[in-house]
Scaffold this active site. Sequence first.
Site, short mmCIF file in Angstrom:
data_model
loop_
_atom_site.label_atom_id
_atom_site.label_comp_id
_atom_site.label_asym_id
_atom_site.label_seq_id
_atom_site.Cartn_x
_atom_site.Cartn_y
_atom_site.Cartn_z
N GLY A 1 -4.07 -4.43 -4.88
CA GLY A 1 -4.69 -3.49 -5.79
C GLY A 1 -3.85 -2.26 -5.99
N HIS A 2 -3.90 -1.71 -7.20
CA HIS A 2 -3.23 -0.46 -7.52
C HIS A 2 -4.30 0.59 -7.82
CE1 HIS A 2 0.59 -2.23 -7.35
NE2 HIS A 2 0.76 -2.57 -8.61
N GLN B 1 1.85 -6.14 -3.08
CA GLN B 1 2.20 -6.12 -1.66
C GLN B 1 3.56 -5.43 -1.43
OE1 GLN B 1 1.30 -9.56 -2.83
NE2 GLN B 1 -0.81 -9.22 -2.40
N ASP C 1 0.81 -1.22 0.00
CA ASP C 1 0.00 0.00 0.00
C ASP C 1 0.85 1.27 0.00
OD1 ASP C 1 -2.41 -1.60 0.34
OD2 ASP C 1 -1.77 -1.84 2.42
N LYS D 1 2.63 2.10 -5.00
CA LYS D 1 3.35 1.54 -6.16
C LYS D 1 2.59 1.76 -7.45
CE LYS D 1 3.48 -2.61 -4.50
NZ LYS D 1 2.77 -2.29 -3.24
#
Length: 444
Positions: free
Chosen positions: A40-41, A223, A13, A16
């Site tokens: 998730g991005h 991650q 988180d 990235k």
Amino acid sequence: MANVVVIGAQWGDEGKGKITDLLSNSADVVVRYQGGVNAGHTVVVKDQTFKLHLIPSGILYPETECIIGCGTVIDPKVLIEELDQLEKLNISTANLLISETAHVTMPYHRLIDLASEERRGSHKIGTTGRGIGPTYADKSERTGIRVIDLMNPDMLRKQLNWTVSYKNVILEKLYNLPPLDPEAVIAEYLEYAERLRPHVVDSSLKIYESIRRKRNILFEGAQGTLLDLDHGTYPYVTSSNPVAGGACVGTGIGPTAIDRVIGVAKAYTTRVGEGPFPTELHGDIGTQLCERGAEFGTTTGRQRRCGWFDAVIGRYAVRINGLDCLAITKLDVLDEMEEIKVCVAYEIDGQHCEDFPSNSRVFARCQPVYKTMPGWKRSTEDCRSLDDLPPQALDYLKFLAELMDVPIAIVSLGASRDQTIIVEDPIHGPKRALLYTNGTTVEG
């Protein structure tokens, strides 16, 4: 030409998605090398927000080739939902390629994941319940379903008839859940297969060909370092290897193909799920960080735990990943702080320690040793160069670089692409960064 790995230097988180999106502008190929829909991005482009779980962030650039590597585990239903979402927004997905040897998350994986976590009771590890751990477990047990199996109806039927029957015993006898219908599962996944078939390739060969052609390749993980299965805060970790070394295994290339590794870290620290967190804040400051940083998970929506920057895990991330430089994100979240603390070391049972302990029980006893720095009490959101930053903010960044002995190449000051200070382009720029321990240029 440069082949760059982007990794999270904390517990995930870190932002990235934005950094990968920025660097994708200079990349010819973007490759996702591990994880699944448990990550998730979030990428903000002008007035649009994109939340991606499997498709690499580079998909927002029409000329960029995007590859989901063999180290990922793919939930076809979620992947197709992402394809539909992007196509509705007139974003082409023609350049998306999927590894034929990536493993597939099945319905029984999700059911077992949720039931297993519930059965743990007070020993929960904070799984997202998306079936990632059981998918990787089947991969290791050599009973998994791969994308290449989806492409062969006869093979898929043969494998799933046996596997679903086997998993039904676990669902019924261990977790008291109703069994799955093998025919319904087979029919569902054969439908997914036809939708994904045009995208399926030998991804390792594709990446190798791009290397031979001297194309710029960006490798993105999910991650973060402290969630790595082997090097993270076990057992509160994910089921794969987000660290830089995972990029080789998860894509099928050799380590000599990697030119640089850039780590992404927030200007403070967050963590989702269970496990020790030495710098965690429980009062008003923690709440302020959460609210200003919008610290809610892209995948689960869970509120993230917030704390001060931890340079001990930062140094560990530098060591484990061989970081060449850092991207520091969400510096703007600290704009209103009177003072800012940085964890420079731990105290463990009365002993001073500057290195990350591999023993999770020892880590749980770590007490942070802080250095307090003055805040800058003014907005940094409109800063576009280092000279624009308040002196205290620049001093803070220099201090972080000094503590971790690695230069800072990018500073992010908000969610949008333009809210960024690019000190160095890690793909096209020389191997150097302008913001180092003493603020001078250091050649690499």
